[in-house]
Every structure is written in C-alpha cells, then in structure tokens.
Write a protein that holds these residues in place. Structure first.
Motif, PDB file in Angstrom:
ATOM      1  N   LYS A   1      46.119  36.623  34.078  1.00 29.87           N
ATOM      2  CA  LYS A   1      44.768  36.583  34.645  1.00 29.87           C
ATOM      3  C   LYS A   1      43.778  36.087  33.601  1.00 29.87           C
ATOM      4  O   LYS A   1      43.923  36.478  32.439  1.00 29.87           O
ATOM      5  CB  LYS A   1      44.340  37.981  35.103  1.00 29.87           C
ATOM      6  N   PRO A   2      42.742  35.312  33.938  1.00 24.32           N
ATOM      7  CA  PRO A   2      42.461  34.826  35.288  1.00 24.32           C
ATOM      8  C   PRO A   2      43.407  33.688  35.678  1.00 24.32           C
ATOM      9  O   PRO A   2      43.544  32.728  34.935  1.00 24.32           O
ATOM     10  CB  PRO A   2      41.011  34.322  35.179  1.00 24.32           C
TER      11      PRO A   2
ATOM     12  N   VAL B   1      40.756  41.195  42.352  1.00 23.58           N
ATOM     13  CA  VAL B   1      41.962  40.403  42.070  1.00 23.58           C
ATOM     14  C   VAL B   1      42.810  40.273  43.332  1.00 23.58           C
ATOM     15  O   VAL B   1      43.346  39.197  43.620  1.00 23.58           O
ATOM     16  CB  VAL B   1      42.774  41.038  40.918  1.00 23.58           C
TER      17      VAL B   1
ATOM     18  N   GLN C   1      43.317  35.013  48.895  1.00 21.06           N
ATOM     19  CA  GLN C   1      42.714  33.730  49.312  1.00 21.06           C
ATOM     20  C   GLN C   1      43.615  32.564  48.900  1.00 21.06           C
ATOM     21  O   GLN C   1      43.873  31.657  49.690  1.00 21.06           O
ATOM     22  CB  GLN C   1      41.352  33.533  48.648  1.00 21.06           C
TER      23      GLN C   1
ATOM     24  N   LYS D   1      41.770  40.313  46.446  1.00 22.02           N
ATOM     25  CA  LYS D   1      41.098  39.382  47.374  1.00 22.02           C
ATOM     26  C   LYS D   1      41.246  37.937  46.913  1.00 22.02           C
ATOM     27  O   LYS D   1      41.512  37.042  47.709  1.00 22.02           O
ATOM     28  CB  LYS D   1      39.617  39.732  47.506  1.00 22.02           C
ATOM     29  N   LEU D   2      41.053  37.749  45.606  1.00 21.26           N
ATOM     30  CA  LEU D   2      41.147  36.399  45.040  1.00 21.26           C
ATOM     31  C   LEU D   2      42.567  35.848  45.222  1.00 21.26           C
ATOM     32  O   LEU D   2      42.760  34.702  45.666  1.00 21.26           O
ATOM     33  CB  LEU D   2      40.803  36.484  43.543  1.00 21.26           C
TER      34      LEU D   2
ATOM     35  N   ARG E   1      45.156  30.646  38.189  1.00 24.12           N
ATOM     36  CA  ARG E   1      44.746  29.538  39.059  1.00 24.12           C
ATOM     37  C   ARG E   1      45.750  29.415  40.189  1.00 24.12           C
ATOM     38  O   ARG E   1      46.885  29.839  40.075  1.00 24.12           O
ATOM     39  CB  ARG E   1      44.666  28.245  38.266  1.00 24.12           C
TER      40      ARG E   1
ATOM     41  N   SER F   1      46.540  40.645  32.408  1.00 22.93           N
ATOM     42  CA  SER F   1      45.559  39.992  31.541  1.00 22.93           C
ATOM     43  C   SER F   1      46.268  39.520  30.280  1.00 22.93           C
ATOM     44  O   SER F   1      47.353  39.994  29.944  1.00 22.93           O
ATOM     45  CB  SER F   1      44.459  40.967  31.133  1.00 22.93           C
ATOM     46  N   GLU F   2      45.619  38.609  29.565  1.00 21.30           N
ATOM     47  CA  GLU F   2      46.101  38.223  28.242  1.00 21.30           C
ATOM     48  C   GLU F   2      46.262  39.489  27.414  1.00 21.30           C
ATOM     49  O   GLU F   2      45.540  40.463  27.597  1.00 21.30           O
ATOM     50  CB  GLU F   2      45.060  37.332  27.554  1.00 21.30           C
TER      51      GLU F   2
END
Lengths: 159, 145
Positions: free
Chosen positions: B128-129, B38, B44, B40-41, B131, B107-108
């Motif tokens: 999460k997830p 998470v 980015q 790293k994502l 955008r 998270s949900e």
C-alpha cells in the motif's frame, strides 16, 4: 533526534501523499518542541511504535481537509466528520509510518506499529515518556498549488 | 483484408477483464483490512476488472469466519489488524483449506511479516498504497497458481 529519521519522516509523508492522492507536499517547517504535545487540530491520528525505536506519531489536520483527502482517495464526496474521513487519515498515517519503517529495513524488525487511533477535537494532550524535549519534532507540510496544511508530530522514546 | 486499420487497432487493444474466468464467471474475492478506506478503494479497482467482492472483514477473526462461509476464490489480507493479525488469519485459513489463495496487502516496512506470510503459503503480496494494475495482476496470478 537522528537526522536520518527526520529525513525519512519527511520523505515518507511526501511519497504517500504523492502516490495516494497525487498531492505534492512541501515541508513548511520542522521544529523541536518543548513541553507536552497539545492537540492542535480537529482531527488527529495517532500510531505508537515499539522496538529498537519507540514512540508515537500524530498526524493532524482540520476536519475539512480530512474530508477532502478522503474524497480524493476514494474518488467520491466524503462529508466532514464522517467515518470515511476519519478512517482515511488513520490509513494515511499507517502508510507514512510504514514508509519510515522501510528506511530501517537493514535492521531486522526495527519496530512494531499499532493500529491507528483517531482523536477529534483540540482540548487534549498526548503524553509520551520522552527522555528529552529534543525528542519531540513537529513537521508542517503545505500542499503545493493549494493552501492545505497538514501537521505531523514525532515523539521518540530513547533507549 | 477489408477491415480498416483503426478498427483492427480497436479490437487488438480490447483487454479481457482479469476478474473473469474462461467461462465468463467473476472470481469471488474476500477483502480483509481494518481500514474501510482501503477496502472501498480496493473494491473499486477490482470491480472495474469484473471481480466480484463476495465479502469483507475488518480483522483476522472475521476473515477466518467469512472464509469458511463464503469459500472465495482469493483473499486479500492486510497484515496489521486488531483482534487477530493477518499472519495468524492466514495460518488458520491454510489449516482449514491448504489450497486457499491468499494475497497479503501491507504498508511499506512490513517486509519481515510478508516474508513470513509467503513462507507460510501466501501466494503473493502488494504494498500500500497500491495501484489497480499490479493489484489485479497479483490476484490473477494467485488464482492461477
């Protein structure tokens, strides 16, 4: 096992795969298990939960698939057995369980979830004190358009 | 007007990166999540909008220590973490700096905890997830709040 819970698990898994890595996952079988839950794949993520519902989820797949999922998530090549691949599978399960919990939002705080534990290998078993064999359900998911398979096991402790 | 239509369209469609202030300096972000995936994502996504990741932490305790050291413009804070969860870390950060800008990332299914965080003083949350667009937008809103 409550059919709504089974439906919520399937739907949440499909939604997370779709949203996260754009994979359509088809339910490829749901079975009620008997006996202890043996390790069935090389990489297993385990999350336990407790509250008005208690038990554990185990997400399992091959190390090759874990690396592929991690690579899709991060947009870069992840090696089999890498920390990234293990972390990605744990986080994937975390999101799936969060999605299941979301189906119970009419209940205030239906359950609390643990952080994921990752187990590598096949020669192990997960034991949860279930009240009957009907409370262990295994889900198989197949990537539509591919041949990748992911398994998810739910073990529920009845009140 | 002599400029061609396609050139004008190009100019109008250029979006200012959300990660920079009016002086062209990048906003500094502390990312807190026990999942390296998470972090790293998220990094980015934020770097593509010119945010600077000034630090990372994998639990609430590390987050509080990093906050005191780095003084980031905004913090992205996971809720469910080992050692110290995101709610307690938020409480400690706000006790240390009442103007801290913290966005919860969860998270949900953790809406009860998110509501508690917002009551405590979190500036927003993302699920999460996540955008890129809503994630970056939520951080910008928190910084501007």
């Amino acid at each position: 096992m409550d059919k709504n819970l089974v439906r919520a698990v399937a739907l949440s898994t499909q939604t997370v795969f779709q949203d996260l890595i754009n994979w359509e996952m088809r339910v490829d079988g749901i079975t009620v298990n008997k006996g202890p839950t043996n390790g069935t794949a090389e990489l297993n993520a385990i999350i336990s939960f407790s509250g008005s519902l208690s038990g554990a989820f185990v997400l399992h797949c091959s190390e090759t698939l874990a690396a592929a999922i991690s690579s899709e998530m991060l947009g870069l090549k992840c090696e089999e057995g890498s920390a990234d691949a293990k972390d990605a599978i744990g986080e994937l399960l975390n999101m799936i369980v969060g999605g299941v919990k979301n189906h119970y939002q009419h209940q205030r705080d239906p359950f609390r979830i643990s952080v994921p534990t990752i187990v590598t290998g096949t020669d192990f078993s997960v034991h949860v004190k279930v009240s009957s064999e009907d409370e262990i359900v295994s889900f198989g998911f197949l990537h539509v358009g591919g041949d990748e398979r992911v398994g998810l096991r739910l073990m529920l402790v009845s009140e | 007007m002599k400029m061609r239509g396609d050139k004008l369209t190009e100019i109008i469609n250029v979006k200012e990166p959300r990660g920079k202030n009016k002086n062209g300096e990048s906003y500094r972000v502390l990312m807190v999540d026990d999942s390296s995936t998470v972090r790293k994502l998220g990094a980015q996504m934020l770097r593509s909008e010119m945010f600077e990741i000034c630090g990372e932490a994998a639990d609430g305790y590390q987050a509080f220590q990093a906050y005191k050291e780095l003084k980031p413009d905004v913090v992205t804070m996971d809720v469910n973490m080992p050692v110290m969860n995101g709610i307690e870390a938020l409480r400690q950060i706000l006790a240390y700096d009442k103007n801290a800008k913290v966005v919860m990332v969860t998270s949900e299914g953790h809406r009860d905890m998110v509501l508690e965080a917002v009551k405590l003083g979190a500036k927003g949350y993302v699920v999460k997830p996540f955008r890129k667009d809503p994630f970056c937008e939520q951080l910008k809103l928190a910084i501007d709040s």
